[in-house]
Design an enzyme around this catalytic site. Structure first.
Site, PDB file in Angstrom:
ATOM      1  N   HIS A  27       3.365   1.982   2.178  1.00 41.88           N
ATOM      2  CA  HIS A  27       3.913   2.454   3.458  1.00 41.88           C
ATOM      3  C   HIS A  27       5.426   2.283   3.511  1.00 41.88           C
ATOM      4  O   HIS A  27       5.990   1.395   2.876  1.00 41.88           O
ATOM      5  CB  HIS A  27       3.202   1.837   4.669  1.00 41.88           C
ATOM      6  CG  HIS A  27       3.455   0.394   4.943  1.00 41.88           C
ATOM      7  ND1 HIS A  27       2.506  -0.433   5.490  1.00 41.88           N
ATOM      8  CD2 HIS A  27       4.550  -0.382   4.775  1.00 41.88           C
ATOM      9  CE1 HIS A  27       3.014  -1.640   5.647  1.00 41.88           C
ATOM     10  NE2 HIS A  27       4.244  -1.640   5.222  1.00 41.88           N
ATOM     11  N   ASN A  75       0.826  -1.217   0.000  1.00 44.41           N
ATOM     12  CA  ASN A  75       0.000   0.000   0.000  1.00 44.41           C
ATOM     13  C   ASN A  75       0.862   1.270   0.000  1.00 44.41           C
ATOM     14  O   ASN A  75       0.349   2.367   0.149  1.00 44.41           O
ATOM     15  CB  ASN A  75      -0.958   0.004   1.203  1.00 44.41           C
ATOM     16  CG  ASN A  75      -0.224   0.064   2.542  1.00 44.41           C
ATOM     17  OD1 ASN A  75       1.007   0.084   2.583  1.00 44.41           O
ATOM     18  ND2 ASN A  75      -0.976   0.100   3.621  1.00 44.41           N
ATOM     19  N   GLU A 116       1.543   4.719   7.283  1.00 42.34           N
ATOM     20  CA  GLU A 116       0.483   4.199   6.429  1.00 42.34           C
ATOM     21  C   GLU A 116      -0.134   5.311   5.571  1.00 42.34           C
ATOM     22  O   GLU A 116      -0.045   6.491   5.930  1.00 42.34           O
ATOM     23  CB  GLU A 116      -0.622   3.597   7.321  1.00 42.34           C
ATOM     24  CG  GLU A 116      -0.186   2.368   8.131  1.00 42.34           C
ATOM     25  CD  GLU A 116      -0.244   1.077   7.328  1.00 42.34           C
ATOM     26  OE1 GLU A 116       0.205   1.042   6.174  1.00 42.34           O
ATOM     27  OE2 GLU A 116      -0.745   0.078   7.887  1.00 42.34           O
TER      28      GLU A 116
END
Ligand code: GLP
Length: 241
Positions: A136, A134, A141
Site C-alpha cells: 500500500h 502489502n 490498499e
C-alpha cells in the site's frame, strides 16, 4: 526510476532531506506531500537538522497522505500527533500551512471532497511515500480497483495487524482511514518512495520489478516519470543491483 541504495536509514534520510531542500529552495510556494510511519522518521530528523542549520521552511505548504477514521487530532496515535511530534513542532512551518484529513469529521464524504479541494489548490511538488508490506501507498490498499481521489478505506486485516503494535488494546486499532487517492499521488511532480529493512525486500521487488498490478498498489508508480526510490541494503536485497 532512479534507485539509490544506502548503508543505513539515517544516510538515506539525509539524501531524502537534501532532495526536499532542493524543492523548498527552488520555489516561492513549495508544496510537499508528507507520509507517516517509521520509515520517514530519519527523513524528518535530517530535515529538522537542515532547518537548525539555516534552511527556511516558513513558506512551505504540507499535505499529508492519510489519517485514521475515529482518531481526533490530539489522539496520541493519530497521524496529526505523529507529524507534530516528528516534524511540525520541531521546525518553523506555519500550522495553517499544514494539511491532514480530519478523521473525526461528522461527514466523511464531505471531508474527502474538502481534502480533494485542498490538493487541487496546492499541486504537490514532491510527494514522500513509504510502502506497506502489502504494497500500500498512503492507505491505498491492495484491491481489484484503485480509487483516484481521497476516500474512506477499510483497512485490510494485514494492515490492522501491523498497526496493532502502536495500540495498547487490539480493539482500539482503527479499522478505517481516509487516504489520498492514487491519481492525487501520481499527479505530484516528483515522488520519493522510501523503504528500509529486510521485511520490505519482497514488496520492493514486486513493486518495482514485476508488472503493474492493483494488488500491489505501489507498482503503479512505474508509470510516473520522476520517481526516486530510496532504500537501504536490506530492502534492496532482491533487486540484484
Ligand atoms: C502506514 C502509512 C503508510 C506507510 C506505511 C509503512 O500504513 N499509512 O503511509 O508508508 O504504514 O509504515 P512504516 O514506515 O512504519 O513501515
Amino acid at each position: 526510476m532512479n534507485i539509490r541504495v544506502f548503508r543505513t536509514p539515517s544516510d538515506a534520510g539525509i539524501y531524502a532531506a537534501s532532495m526536499l531542500e532542493r524543492v523548498i529552495t527552488s520555489s516561492e510556494r513549495p508544496v510537499i506531500g508528507l507520509a507517516t510511519g517509521e520509515t520517514v522518521i530519519p527523513v524528518y530528523d535530517a530535515l529538522v537538522n537542515f532547518v537548525r542549520c539555516g534552511l527556511n521552511v516558513s513558506h512551505v505548504t504540507t499535505i499529508n497522505l492519510d489519517e485514521y477514521v475515529g482518531l481526533a487530532p490530539d489522539h496520541p496515535q493519530s497521524y496529526h500527533q505523529f507529524m507534530n511530534q516528528y516534524l511540525f513542532s520541531r521546525i518553523g512551518v506555519r500550522m495553517q500551512s499544514t494539511h491532514l484529513p480530519n478523521g473525526v469529521a461528522p461527514d466523511l464524504v464531505a471531508e474527502c471532497e474538502r481534502y480533494n479541494e485542498v490538493i487541487r489548490n496546492h499541486p504537490i511538488d514532491m510527494q514522500v511515500l513509504g510502502i506497506g508490506v502489502n504494497g500500500h501507498i498512503g492507505f491505498n490498499e491492495p484491491a481489484h480497483t484503485l480509487i483516484t481521489g481521497t476516500h474512506v478505506v477499510n483497512l485490510t486485516p494485514e494492515t490492522i495487524a501491523m498497526n496493532a503494535r502502536f495500540f495498547s488494546r487490539k480493539d482500539d486499532v482503527p479499522r478505517q482511514a481516509i487516504t489520498m487517492g492514487i491519481q492525487s499521488i501520481l499527479q505530484a511532480k516528483q515522488i520519493m518512495l522510501l523503504a528500509f529493512g529486510e521485511h520490505k525486500a519482497d514488496i520492493i521487488y514486486r513493486a518495482l520489478k514485476d508488472g503493474i498490478r492493483t494488488d500491489v498498489p505501489a507498482s503503479i508508480l512505474q508509470l510516473h516519470k520522476d520517481v526516486t526510490v530510496i532504500l537501504d541494503r536490506q530492502s534492496a536485497a532482491r533487486l540484484g543491483l
